[in-house]
Design a protein around this motif. Structure first.
Motif, PDB file in Angstrom:
ATOM      1  N   ALA A  56       1.128   7.496  -2.523  1.00 55.27           N
ATOM      2  CA  ALA A  56       1.989   6.461  -1.701  1.00 55.27           C
ATOM      3  C   ALA A  56       3.378   6.962  -2.337  1.00 55.27           C
ATOM      4  O   ALA A  56       4.260   7.268  -1.227  1.00 55.27           O
ATOM      5  CB  ALA A  56       1.716   5.172  -2.065  1.00 55.27           C
ATOM      6  N   ILE A  57       3.539   6.992  -3.372  1.00 57.32           N
ATOM      7  CA  ILE A  57       5.020   7.390  -4.010  1.00 57.32           C
ATOM      8  C   ILE A  57       5.418   8.743  -3.515  1.00 57.32           C
ATOM      9  O   ILE A  57       6.543   8.998  -3.061  1.00 57.32           O
ATOM     10  CB  ILE A  57       4.991   7.204  -5.595  1.00 57.32           C
ATOM     11  CG1 ILE A  57       5.004   5.720  -5.853  1.00 57.32           C
ATOM     12  CG2 ILE A  57       6.480   7.854  -5.913  1.00 57.32           C
ATOM     13  CD1 ILE A  57       4.995   5.426  -7.357  1.00 57.32           C
ATOM     14  N   ARG A  69      11.666  12.432  -8.270  1.00 59.23           N
ATOM     15  CA  ARG A  69      11.345  11.288  -8.225  1.00 59.23           C
ATOM     16  C   ARG A  69      12.248  10.270  -9.021  1.00 59.23           C
ATOM     17  O   ARG A  69      12.791  10.581  -9.967  1.00 59.23           O
ATOM     18  CB  ARG A  69       9.977  11.383  -9.210  1.00 59.23           C
ATOM     19  CG  ARG A  69       9.223   9.894  -9.373  1.00 59.23           C
ATOM     20  CD  ARG A  69       7.807  10.445 -10.388  1.00 59.23           C
ATOM     21  NE  ARG A  69       7.360   9.135 -10.950  1.00 59.23           N
ATOM     22  CZ  ARG A  69       6.299   8.706 -10.310  1.00 59.23           C
ATOM     23  NH1 ARG A  69       5.424   9.359  -9.368  1.00 59.23           N
ATOM     24  NH2 ARG A  69       5.698   7.801 -10.720  1.00 59.23           N
ATOM     25  N   ASN A 138      -5.787   1.400  -3.247  1.00 60.60           N
ATOM     26  CA  ASN A 138      -4.653   1.913  -4.004  1.00 60.60           C
ATOM     27  C   ASN A 138      -4.249   0.830  -4.927  1.00 60.60           C
ATOM     28  O   ASN A 138      -4.590  -0.522  -4.356  1.00 60.60           O
ATOM     29  CB  ASN A 138      -3.688   2.352  -3.206  1.00 60.60           C
ATOM     30  CG  ASN A 138      -2.569   3.250  -4.054  1.00 60.60           C
ATOM     31  OD1 ASN A 138      -2.808   3.392  -5.113  1.00 60.60           O
ATOM     32  ND2 ASN A 138      -1.580   3.938  -3.264  1.00 60.60           N
ATOM     33  N   ASP A 141       1.251  -1.392  -5.398  1.00 54.34           N
ATOM     34  CA  ASP A 141       2.536  -0.881  -6.263  1.00 54.34           C
ATOM     35  C   ASP A 141       3.852  -1.984  -6.061  1.00 54.34           C
ATOM     36  O   ASP A 141       4.611  -1.910  -6.636  1.00 54.34           O
ATOM     37  CB  ASP A 141       2.981   0.385  -5.871  1.00 54.34           C
ATOM     38  CG  ASP A 141       1.886   1.480  -6.306  1.00 54.34           C
ATOM     39  OD1 ASP A 141       1.555   1.178  -7.466  1.00 54.34           O
ATOM     40  OD2 ASP A 141       1.714   2.214  -5.651  1.00 54.34           O
ATOM     41  N   ASP A 152      -1.805   7.156 -12.333  1.00 56.63           N
ATOM     42  CA  ASP A 152      -1.910   7.630 -11.079  1.00 56.63           C
ATOM     43  C   ASP A 152      -3.309   7.456 -10.332  1.00 56.63           C
ATOM     44  O   ASP A 152      -4.132   7.985 -10.127  1.00 56.63           O
ATOM     45  CB  ASP A 152      -1.983   9.094 -11.019  1.00 56.63           C
ATOM     46  CG  ASP A 152      -1.580   9.687  -9.857  1.00 56.63           C
ATOM     47  OD1 ASP A 152      -1.521   9.059  -8.759  1.00 56.63           O
ATOM     48  OD2 ASP A 152      -1.739  10.925  -9.526  1.00 56.63           O
TER      49      ASP A 152
HETATM   50  N1  GLU Z   1      -0.506   3.994  -7.057  1.00 57.01           N
HETATM   51  C1  GLU Z   1       0.412   4.984  -6.908  1.00 57.01           C
HETATM   52  C2  GLU Z   1       0.669   5.969  -5.712  1.00 57.01           C
HETATM   53  O1  GLU Z   1      -0.184   5.629  -4.876  1.00 57.01           O
HETATM   54  C3  GLU Z   1       0.581   5.588  -8.154  1.00 57.01           C
HETATM   55  C4  GLU Z   1       0.972   7.154  -8.440  1.00 57.01           C
HETATM   56  C5  GLU Z   1       2.222   7.390  -9.203  1.00 57.01           C
HETATM   57  O2  GLU Z   1       2.572   6.647  -9.926  1.00 57.01           O
HETATM   58  O3  GLU Z   1       2.673   8.121  -8.479  1.00 57.01           O
HETATM   59  O4  GLU Z   1       1.486   6.699  -5.413  1.00 57.01           O
END
Ligand code: GLU
Length: 280
Positions: A56-57, A69, A138, A141, A152
């Motif tokens: 997702a990020i 990032r 997921n 977040d 992750d």
């Molecule tokens: N739950 C996050 C995602 O889907 C974790 C991954 C990350 O910290 O980049 O992106």
């Protein structure tokens, strides 16, 4: 050939951000399409697949045209919220092509901590599976930050494997498995010794956050919850269907047999682990 201790009817497949997004932070559509076809093939054999998917990020950054990032937590959470929509779009389009539907399930650590929420999550996921729909799980977040900080979704995938009493946890990675000091992949591990932990080390890059250490931590949780695990390369052709047939891909971690769960003792197991890690 590998023989599993139990027949494989339900597998959790964990995809890290680097399985989902390419270097330009766009969805790896061709790879994911191949995975969707394998899910369809497995469903025909009455094997349920649950994805625990990050990305997702990474996709959120891609949507915004960013390559660096962010460091601030709220900025990362915003990218996750933006990218989660893109992530589900990719899954639902690709699964639709193989006549499957998917459901988005976002979990937080409180869902594992609180017994009523834990049972609720289990019942909802069971109901989704009963409809023949593929759950895409997921971390939520927006309100929960553990995996952003730590892994992750490695740990999340292990907790989900325990929650759903899965028969196998497959952690798809950039590498073939866990390497020994001579750069050979361990084929089978029944005990995570200090040597194994040492081999795991830890890596991070601009997409993937987990590295091998958090994967081994996840394997420890899952194997103690009696779920065997395999860490293997996500880009291996037909990786899921071949693994289920018993082909020797990746590193296979045999589950523990010492204590048989009864009733809801998974919840106590998960809670105890959660409390240790979160330092509560
Ligand atoms: N739950 C996050 C995602 O889907 C974790 C991954 C990350 O910290 O980049 O992106």
């Amino acid at each position: 050939m590998r023989t599993f201790q139990k027949s494989i009817k339900r597998i959790i497949v964990k995809l890290g951000s680097s399985q989902i997004a390419d270097a330009k932070l766009q969805p790896k559509t061709a790879d994911l399409k191949r995975l969707a076809s394998q899910v369809a093939a497995l469903r025909k054999e009455n094997i349920e697949v649950i994805f625990v998917s990050s990305g997702a990020i990474a996709l959120g950054m891609g949507e915004l045209g960013e390559s660096k990032r962010p460091t601030e937590l709220a900025a990362l959470q915003a990218r996750a919220a933006i990218g989660q929509a893109a992530l589900m779009r990719v899954y639902s389009e690709l699964l639709k092509k193989v006549k499957l539907k998917c459901a988005q399930v976002l979990l937080t650590w409180d869902d594992f901590d609180n017994r009523a929420r834990f049972l609720n999550a289990r019942h909802t996921l069971e109901a989704i599976l009963k409809q023949g729909v593929v759950p895409i799980i997921n971390e939520n977040d927006t309100t929960s930050t553990e995996e952003i900080k730590f892994g992750d979704n490695d740990k999340l995938s292990a907790l989900v494997a325990s929650l759903l009493r899965a028969d196998l946890l497959v952690i798809l990675s950039d590498v073939e498995g866990l390497y020994d000091a001579n750069k050979r992949v361990f084929e089978e591990i029944s005990e995570i010794t200090t040597e194994i932990e040492g081999a795991a080390g830890g890596t991070k890059n601009h997409i993937a956050r987990g590295g091998m250490k958090t994967k081994i931590d996840a394997v420890k949780i899952a194997t103690h919850a009696h779920v065997p695990c395999i860490i293997t390369a996500g880009n291996t052709p037909n990786v899921l269907t071949r693994l289920v047939k018993g082909q020797r891909l990746g590193t296979y971690f045999i589950e523990k047999k010492d204590k048989i769960f009864d009733g809801d003792s998974e919840h106590e197991f998960i809670r105890s682990h959660f409390q240790n890690r979160a330092g509560r």
